[in-house]
Design an enzyme around this catalytic site. Sequence first.
Site, PDB file in Angstrom:
ATOM      1  N   ASN A 146     -18.760  -0.252   9.351  1.00  8.74           N
ATOM      2  CA  ASN A 146     -17.755  -1.299   9.499  1.00  8.74           C
ATOM      3  C   ASN A 146     -17.143  -1.739   8.176  1.00  8.74           C
ATOM      4  O   ASN A 146     -16.024  -2.249   8.157  1.00  8.74           O
ATOM      5  CB  ASN A 146     -18.370  -2.508  10.197  1.00  8.74           C
ATOM      6  CG  ASN A 146     -17.408  -3.662  10.286  1.00  8.74           C
ATOM      7  OD1 ASN A 146     -16.473  -3.655  11.081  1.00  8.74           O
ATOM      8  ND2 ASN A 146     -17.609  -4.677   9.445  1.00  8.74           N
ATOM      9  N   TYR A 204      -3.860   2.279   2.764  1.00  9.35           N
ATOM     10  CA  TYR A 204      -4.782   1.788   3.788  1.00  9.35           C
ATOM     11  C   TYR A 204      -4.648   2.597   5.073  1.00  9.35           C
ATOM     12  O   TYR A 204      -5.653   3.010   5.670  1.00  9.35           O
ATOM     13  CB  TYR A 204      -4.513   0.312   4.059  1.00  9.35           C
ATOM     14  CG  TYR A 204      -5.324  -0.265   5.198  1.00  9.35           C
ATOM     15  CD1 TYR A 204      -6.701  -0.438   5.073  1.00  9.35           C
ATOM     16  CD2 TYR A 204      -4.710  -0.640   6.383  1.00  9.35           C
ATOM     17  CE1 TYR A 204      -7.447  -0.966   6.113  1.00  9.35           C
ATOM     18  CE2 TYR A 204      -5.446  -1.174   7.431  1.00  9.35           C
ATOM     19  CZ  TYR A 204      -6.810  -1.332   7.294  1.00  9.35           C
ATOM     20  OH  TYR A 204      -7.549  -1.854   8.330  1.00  9.35           O
TER      21      TYR A 204
END
Length: 266
Positions: free
Chosen positions: A88, A153
């Site tokens: 995560n 990103y």
Amino acid sequence: MLLLADKVVFLTGGTEGIGFECAKVYQQAGASLCIISNDPGSISYAKSRLGSGIVEFVLADVANSDQVKNAIEQCLDVFGKIDVIHNNAGISSPSKALHDTTQLEWEMLFAVNVSGIYYTTLHGIDALKKSGGNILNTGSLVGEIGQEIHAAYTATKGAVNSLTKSMALDYAPFGIRVNAVAPAGVITPLLRSWSQQQPDPESAAEYLANIHALGYCPEGDVIADACLFLISDMARFVTGCILPVSGGAELGYKKMYSKQKQVYDL
């Protein structure tokens, strides 16, 4: 019956945002947790909030192979096994076009968001083979649809999607499932930081509500519930899935984007 009874979850980035919401849900479902974070302050906060459940905290940077290896070993020393690796941990800055992104920023994004998955798999796959466990990666809707002024990103999240599918094929012979969850906007400290980088920060909240077809930007518990499903035996025949938990953001994204007449990202 608790969905994660007797399961051990190795969770990176589990002390704030989506990861912390996952930690709470996994704990409530009966799991023992080994939570990895590189932020001592957020570890202290999470310790105070998670209460009396079986939780081991490890200060480590997922972008550092040796630190991840040590964290895996510590988890095995404490719990004796690993049933789930939930990758995560992630970063989203900078909010820039590709040509404005520095080499250091590019390398840091890939080191955390992509290499972190490599390192946990490299050092944890043997434990998962023994347990017949599974891997969950936190991706993003933008890995599928792209995103303006956030090229590096989105590249990392596209890589997460491809990794998830390839890993699912590689590890299926061992009974190891590999899936990813793909949120759109989620109210987290990371998103609040993102909002301040936008051309019109004051309009960011309205924008984030409007891009979701369901009409609001959710808290992290919405994503955590989907993650619980994917790592539990309820999803025992699900692998290679990139599960959008996006409130339908992808359905009207381009139309809503043109109406806003601003440059924002998810």
